[in-house]
Design a protein around this motif. Structure first.
Motif, PDB file in Angstrom:
ATOM      1  N   ASP A  17      39.528  37.159  72.652  1.00 31.66           N
ATOM      2  CA  ASP A  17      38.673  37.232  71.551  1.00 31.66           C
ATOM      3  C   ASP A  17      39.743  38.423  70.013  1.00 31.66           C
ATOM      4  O   ASP A  17      39.692  37.380  68.814  1.00 31.66           O
ATOM      5  CB  ASP A  17      37.786  37.909  71.314  1.00 31.66           C
ATOM      6  CG  ASP A  17      36.958  37.048  72.310  1.00 31.66           C
ATOM      7  OD1 ASP A  17      36.945  35.797  73.041  1.00 31.66           O
ATOM      8  OD2 ASP A  17      35.745  38.242  72.988  1.00 31.66           O
ATOM      9  N   SER A  18      40.693  38.903  70.402  1.00 27.18           N
ATOM     10  CA  SER A  18      41.011  39.411  69.147  1.00 27.18           C
ATOM     11  C   SER A  18      42.670  38.229  68.889  1.00 27.18           C
ATOM     12  O   SER A  18      42.673  38.371  67.834  1.00 27.18           O
ATOM     13  CB  SER A  18      41.870  41.065  69.229  1.00 27.18           C
ATOM     14  OG  SER A  18      42.477  41.191  68.970  1.00 27.18           O
ATOM     15  N   PHE A  19      42.707  37.938  70.106  1.00 19.49           N
ATOM     16  CA  PHE A  19      44.324  36.392  69.232  1.00 19.49           C
ATOM     17  C   PHE A  19      43.767  35.578  68.268  1.00 19.49           C
ATOM     18  O   PHE A  19      44.213  35.303  67.854  1.00 19.49           O
ATOM     19  CB  PHE A  19      44.456  36.378  71.178  1.00 19.49           C
ATOM     20  CG  PHE A  19      45.483  34.951  70.188  1.00 19.49           C
ATOM     21  CD1 PHE A  19      47.053  35.620  69.978  1.00 19.49           C
ATOM     22  CD2 PHE A  19      45.645  33.906  70.833  1.00 19.49           C
ATOM     23  CE1 PHE A  19      48.152  34.642  70.149  1.00 19.49           C
ATOM     24  CE2 PHE A  19      46.470  32.758  70.809  1.00 19.49           C
ATOM     25  CZ  PHE A  19      47.690  33.130  70.749  1.00 19.49           C
ATOM     26  N   VAL A  20      42.013  35.100  69.076  1.00 22.58           N
ATOM     27  CA  VAL A  20      41.903  34.067  68.376  1.00 22.58           C
ATOM     28  C   VAL A  20      40.881  34.336  67.088  1.00 22.58           C
ATOM     29  O   VAL A  20      41.582  33.687  66.136  1.00 22.58           O
ATOM     30  CB  VAL A  20      40.303  33.435  69.432  1.00 22.58           C
ATOM     31  CG1 VAL A  20      39.348  32.413  68.685  1.00 22.58           C
ATOM     32  CG2 VAL A  20      41.025  32.730  70.659  1.00 22.58           C
ATOM     33  N   ALA A  21      40.791  35.436  66.792  1.00 22.34           N
ATOM     34  CA  ALA A  21      40.284  36.114  65.821  1.00 22.34           C
ATOM     35  C   ALA A  21      42.223  35.960  64.558  1.00 22.34           C
ATOM     36  O   ALA A  21      41.653  35.532  63.628  1.00 22.34           O
ATOM     37  CB  ALA A  21      39.623  37.366  65.765  1.00 22.34           C
ATOM     38  N   GLU A  22      42.856  36.630  65.037  1.00 25.95           N
ATOM     39  CA  GLU A  22      43.363  36.509  64.481  1.00 25.95           C
ATOM     40  C   GLU A  22      44.605  35.231  63.985  1.00 25.95           C
ATOM     41  O   GLU A  22      45.414  34.503  62.727  1.00 25.95           O
ATOM     42  CB  GLU A  22      45.117  37.149  65.329  1.00 25.95           C
ATOM     43  CG  GLU A  22      46.156  37.014  64.780  1.00 25.95           C
ATOM     44  CD  GLU A  22      46.275  37.930  63.779  1.00 25.95           C
ATOM     45  OE1 GLU A  22      47.297  38.135  63.001  1.00 25.95           O
ATOM     46  OE2 GLU A  22      45.955  38.915  63.279  1.00 25.95           O
ATOM     47  N   GLN A  23      44.541  33.986  65.244  1.00 28.33           N
ATOM     48  CA  GLN A  23      45.139  33.183  64.424  1.00 28.33           C
ATOM     49  C   GLN A  23      43.722  31.723  63.843  1.00 28.33           C
ATOM     50  O   GLN A  23      43.928  31.035  62.713  1.00 28.33           O
ATOM     51  CB  GLN A  23      45.008  32.056  66.229  1.00 28.33           C
ATOM     52  CG  GLN A  23      46.315  32.481  67.186  1.00 28.33           C
ATOM     53  CD  GLN A  23      47.402  32.727  65.978  1.00 28.33           C
ATOM     54  OE1 GLN A  23      48.178  31.410  65.916  1.00 28.33           O
ATOM     55  NE2 GLN A  23      47.635  33.609  66.236  1.00 28.33           N
ATOM     56  N   LYS A  24      42.758  32.525  63.832  1.00 28.33           N
ATOM     57  CA  LYS A  24      41.686  31.643  62.932  1.00 28.33           C
ATOM     58  C   LYS A  24      41.652  31.925  61.548  1.00 28.33           C
ATOM     59  O   LYS A  24      42.005  31.476  59.894  1.00 28.33           O
ATOM     60  CB  LYS A  24      40.385  31.915  63.604  1.00 28.33           C
ATOM     61  CG  LYS A  24      39.953  31.161  64.523  1.00 28.33           C
ATOM     62  CD  LYS A  24      38.322  31.464  64.074  1.00 28.33           C
ATOM     63  CE  LYS A  24      37.859  30.502  65.650  1.00 28.33           C
ATOM     64  NZ  LYS A  24      36.197  31.321  66.334  1.00 28.33           N
ATOM     65  N   CYS A  25      42.436  33.444  60.991  1.00 23.58           N
ATOM     66  CA  CYS A  25      42.503  34.296  60.122  1.00 23.58           C
ATOM     67  C   CYS A  25      44.350  33.949  59.662  1.00 23.58           C
ATOM     68  O   CYS A  25      43.284  32.995  58.324  1.00 23.58           O
ATOM     69  CB  CYS A  25      42.414  35.554  60.299  1.00 23.58           C
ATOM     70  SG  CYS A  25      42.601  37.083  58.697  1.00 23.58           S
ATOM     71  N   VAL A  26      44.689  33.465  60.387  1.00 20.71           N
ATOM     72  CA  VAL A  26      45.843  32.825  59.243  1.00 20.71           C
ATOM     73  C   VAL A  26      45.907  31.393  59.102  1.00 20.71           C
ATOM     74  O   VAL A  26      46.145  30.891  58.034  1.00 20.71           O
ATOM     75  CB  VAL A  26      47.063  32.675  60.383  1.00 20.71           C
ATOM     76  CG1 VAL A  26      48.232  32.038  60.644  1.00 20.71           C
ATOM     77  CG2 VAL A  26      47.438  33.806  61.367  1.00 20.71           C
ATOM     78  N   ALA A  27      44.724  30.235  60.083  1.00 20.22           N
ATOM     79  CA  ALA A  27      44.941  28.789  60.143  1.00 20.22           C
ATOM     80  C   ALA A  27      43.758  29.013  58.543  1.00 20.22           C
ATOM     81  O   ALA A  27      43.908  27.960  57.819  1.00 20.22           O
ATOM     82  CB  ALA A  27      43.910  28.661  60.905  1.00 20.22           C
TER      83      ALA A  27
END
Length: 112
Positions: A49-59
């Protein structure tokens, strides 16, 4: 977003992130320190979940900022990208302080 629009845009971007992508906003504010860039080694649901949130933020940042601005920034995580984007658009803290002083002087001159 163009460089000239940063001050207004950044506030709107943060408000939107808090309302519609809160975990990504937390990543923006706190940074991502798991270290797994590809996400393949992650096992727990919290890590994922933390990884996905990070990737979404960068995107979201990449989608919101002109390519010619963001392509010049080397970053390690969303928080780092956010801070470097701010520095690129506004300048360092010293430059911001000097701009404020200059504006105050101009306002005082105009009031006379």
């Amino acid at each position: 977003m163009a460089i000239e629009e940063y001050s207004r845009w950044s506030r709107k971007f943060e408000d939107w992130m808090m309302a519609f992508a809160f975990p990504s906003w937390k990543s923006l504010k706190n940074g991502y320190d798991n270290g797994n860039k590809n996400g393949e080694a992650l096992t727990s649901s919290d890590e994922i979940d933390s990884f996905v949130a990070e990737q979404k933020c960068v995107a979201l940042l990449f989608q919101s900022v002109w390519e010619d601005i963001i392509s010049l920034i080397d970053y390690s995580n969303a928080k780092d990208l956010w801070n470097k984007l701010r520095a690129k658009c506004l300048g360092s803290e010293e430059i911001v302080k000097n701009k404020r002083k200059l504006l105050r002087k101009e306002l005082i001159f105009l009031d006379v």
